[in-house]
Design a protein around this motif. Structure first.
Motif, PDB file in Angstrom:
ATOM      1  N   PHE A 126       0.839  -1.191   0.000  1.00 57.37           N
ATOM      2  CA  PHE A 126       0.000   0.000   0.000  1.00 57.37           C
ATOM      3  C   PHE A 126       0.878   1.245   0.000  1.00 57.37           C
ATOM      4  O   PHE A 126       1.894   1.298   0.693  1.00 57.37           O
ATOM      5  N   ILE A 127       0.475   2.236  -0.771  1.00 62.61           N
ATOM      6  CA  ILE A 127       1.171   3.515  -0.788  1.00 62.61           C
ATOM      7  C   ILE A 127       0.146   4.622  -0.565  1.00 62.61           C
ATOM      8  O   ILE A 127      -0.799   4.768  -1.343  1.00 62.61           O
ATOM      9  N   ALA A 132      -1.314   9.967  -5.635  1.00 68.00           N
ATOM     10  CA  ALA A 132      -2.014   8.736  -6.026  1.00 68.00           C
ATOM     11  C   ALA A 132      -2.956   9.032  -7.192  1.00 68.00           C
ATOM     12  O   ALA A 132      -3.591  10.088  -7.234  1.00 68.00           O
ATOM     13  N   PHE A 133      -3.020   8.091  -8.144  1.00 70.13           N
ATOM     14  CA  PHE A 133      -3.875   8.198  -9.325  1.00 70.13           C
ATOM     15  C   PHE A 133      -3.455   9.335 -10.266  1.00 70.13           C
ATOM     16  O   PHE A 133      -4.225   9.763 -11.117  1.00 70.13           O
ATOM     17  N   ILE A 146      -0.416  -3.556  -6.696  1.00 67.63           N
ATOM     18  CA  ILE A 146      -0.232  -2.433  -5.786  1.00 67.63           C
ATOM     19  C   ILE A 146      -1.571  -1.787  -5.436  1.00 67.63           C
ATOM     20  O   ILE A 146      -2.515  -1.799  -6.237  1.00 67.63           O
ATOM     21  N   GLN A 147      -1.663  -1.231  -4.233  1.00 66.16           N
ATOM     22  CA  GLN A 147      -2.834  -0.474  -3.804  1.00 66.16           C
ATOM     23  C   GLN A 147      -2.373   0.928  -3.441  1.00 66.16           C
ATOM     24  O   GLN A 147      -1.368   1.093  -2.747  1.00 66.16           O
ATOM     25  N   MET A 148      -3.080   1.927  -3.924  1.00 67.07           N
ATOM     26  CA  MET A 148      -2.733   3.311  -3.608  1.00 67.07           C
ATOM     27  C   MET A 148      -3.941   4.045  -3.050  1.00 67.07           C
ATOM     28  O   MET A 148      -5.073   3.788  -3.457  1.00 67.07           O
ATOM     29  N   MET A 149      -3.671   4.951  -2.109  1.00 62.52           N
ATOM     30  CA  MET A 149      -4.710   5.814  -1.559  1.00 62.52           C
ATOM     31  C   MET A 149      -4.216   7.248  -1.589  1.00 62.52           C
ATOM     32  O   MET A 149      -3.030   7.512  -1.350  1.00 62.52           O
ATOM     33  N   LEU A 150      -5.127   8.161  -1.868  1.00 62.90           N
ATOM     34  CA  LEU A 150      -4.772   9.574  -1.842  1.00 62.90           C
ATOM     35  C   LEU A 150      -4.643  10.032  -0.388  1.00 62.90           C
ATOM     36  O   LEU A 150      -5.543   9.842   0.427  1.00 62.90           O
ATOM     37  N   GLN A 168      -7.861   4.424   7.525  1.00 61.40           N
ATOM     38  CA  GLN A 168      -8.359   3.497   6.510  1.00 61.40           C
ATOM     39  C   GLN A 168      -7.220   2.662   5.938  1.00 61.40           C
ATOM     40  O   GLN A 168      -7.357   1.449   5.728  1.00 61.40           O
ATOM     41  N   ALA A 169      -6.095   3.313   5.657  1.00 61.39           N
ATOM     42  CA  ALA A 169      -4.950   2.603   5.098  1.00 61.39           C
ATOM     43  C   ALA A 169      -4.422   1.562   6.074  1.00 61.39           C
ATOM     44  O   ALA A 169      -4.038   0.458   5.674  1.00 61.39           O
ATOM     45  N   ALA A 170      -4.407   1.901   7.366  1.00 61.19           N
ATOM     46  CA  ALA A 170      -3.955   0.946   8.382  1.00 61.19           C
ATOM     47  C   ALA A 170      -4.848  -0.286   8.385  1.00 61.19           C
ATOM     48  O   ALA A 170      -4.366  -1.431   8.395  1.00 61.19           O
ATOM     49  N   GLY A 171      -6.148  -0.058   8.385  1.00 58.76           N
ATOM     50  CA  GLY A 171      -7.061  -1.194   8.356  1.00 58.76           C
ATOM     51  C   GLY A 171      -6.961  -1.991   7.074  1.00 58.76           C
ATOM     52  O   GLY A 171      -7.059  -3.227   7.085  1.00 58.76           O
TER      53      GLY A 171
END
Length: 435
Positions: A126-127, A132-133, A146-150, A168-171
């Motif tokens: 996760f990044i 992101a995007f 890969i998973q990315m979050m803004l 959210q990223a932690a979960g």
């Protein structure tokens, strides 16, 4: 690995200690532990970390002082990326963590992308990123899963908005580590490319036929990121053979579309001695973002909006020649057998006789140029059928079965057998006669 999941947390602890500590605390709250890696360069942190910036630099073969003196922020971060990748690979090989998460702006994201690429498919990665995007991130930088979050509203310090993203990223990373079922590789894996069945249909019959022969089949959606995942796995030698029948992303790349899989499309299977069955499915088209203006070099009359995200433009005969030249450059480099199938009656559903994109003269120019560009060791079969006809799939299976019989491709393993094997591929340069 232990029952309790461990997450590798990567970031610049000199400037983002509050955010990274909050992220780590939220991971701990989900019952997981953390290993923290500091990728700072100039500043120091009062936060205790398991892997210091000095250790990261040492893993790159330099000192932190040498990183600082390397020239500028770009060269410095590339050295830290080299060290971070080396340490991540060592830690994962030793079973020290189950997933990774990184947080940062463009600098931290640049490094994190390298780390993610170094980890196998199935390892959660996760990044959290301010970009992101973003079009800043090229397709060739992205790991297959890969998973990315803004990371919104958190550039300088904690607030309720960025806490929402961080929590959210932690979960997400902990949940992914608990739920993931990594690839088992109990049967030889075949990589296949395609588009949706309204356009290409061969996978509907080929996939079950290959599975019945004891192979696992992964079909990749050739819309840029699918091709990137396909190439990434080919580079890891994950496939025993490939059925690359929708290499349209190469045409997209040649003609400047951002919907591409990077400059390595159609290179990794050949470079890693993976046998290739190849056909030019949908390479009469270039996909473009529908929400952007149509580039002037394309003809508006030949453009079709597929949906609000994606549109396609039909290439002229001369544009197809340009594509064919790049096809030859890619396939001619292969270190294992390649068999090219050229369906002379069409290469996607919409170019059949009577259909909207039927252009037989341009297709003939394209297929002829492909043959002209290929070196003699590349086998070619011209098939008097359409790519979506059963004759095409039947031929592909016959060619594949012959490769298996000749020992070019490892035999399949019946589903009932659970013995894990590592298929081997023998390189065979024998010329297959044209049908």
């Amino acid at each position: 690995m232990s029952h309790q999941k461990t997450i590798l947390v990567i970031g610049t602890f000199d400037t983002k200690a509050d955010e990274l500590n909050y992220l780590s605390e939220r991971i701990n709250s989900q019952g997981a532990s953390v290993i923290t890696m500091d990728i700072s360069v100039l500043g120091d942190t009062a936060t205790a970390v398991q892997i210091s910036k000095q250790q990261v630099a040492q893993a790159a073969g330099v000192s932190i002082e040498q990183v600082i003196a390397s020239g500028d922020e770009n060269s410095a971060m590339q050295l830290m990326a080299k060290g971070a990748v080396a340490l991540t690979e060592q830690l994962f090989a030793a079973g020290k963590f189950d997933g990774m998460i990184s947080m940062g702006g463009t600098m931290g994201t640049d490094l994190a992308l390298d780390v993610a690429l170094a980890l196998p498919m199935g390892v959660p990665k996760f990044i959290l990123s301010t970009v992101a995007f973003s079009p800043l991130i090229g397709a060739d930088r992205l790991a297959a899963d890969i998973q990315m979050m803004l990371w919104a509203g958190g550039l300088y310090g904690l607030n309720s908005l960025c806490k929402s993203s961080l929590s959210q990223a932690a979960g997400a990373v902990v949940g992914a580590c608990k739920a993931v079922e990594p690839p088992q590789q109990q049967r030889p894996l075949i990589g296949m490319t395609s588009l949706g069945k309204s356009c290409l249909k061969y996978m509907l019959s080929l996939k079950p036929a290959l599975e019945a022969r004891g192979y696992e089949v992964a079909v990749f959606h050739a819309t840029g990121m699918g091709g990137r995942a396909f190439e990434s796995l080919a580079a890891q030698k994950a496939f025993v053979a490939v059925f690359d029948f929708a290499p349209q992303e190469l045409a997209n790349w040649v003609h400047g579309s951002p919907i591409n899989a990077g400059a390595s499309r159609m290179l990794n299977a050949g470079a890693n001695a993976i046998p290739q069955l190849w056909a030019p499915g949908c390479m009469d088209l270039v996909d473009l973002p529908e929400w952007q203006p149509l580039p002037e070099k394309f003809q508006a009359d030949n453009y079709h909006a597929h949906n609000r995200l994606l549109g396609s433009v039909m290439l002229t005969a001369e544009q197809r020649r340009v594509t064919a030249r790049q096809i030859g450059k890619c396939l001619n480099q292969a270190l294992a057998p390649v068999h090219v199938i050229l369906p002379v009656k069409g290469i996607e559903e919409w170019d059949r006789e009577g259909a909207q994109l039927h252009a037989p003269e341009a297709l003939q120019v394209f297929l002829s140029e492909i043959k002209e560009q290929l070196q003699p060791h590349i086998a070619v079969t011209e098939l008097n059928a359409h790519i979506n006809d059963s004759a095409f799939s039947d031929l592909a299976l016959r060619l594949f079965d012959q490769w298996v019989a000749d020992g070019v491709v490892a035999k399949g393993i019946p589903v009932a057998e659970s013995v894990q094997t590592k298929p081997t591929v023998a390189v065979d340069r024998r010329r297959v006669l044209k049908a």
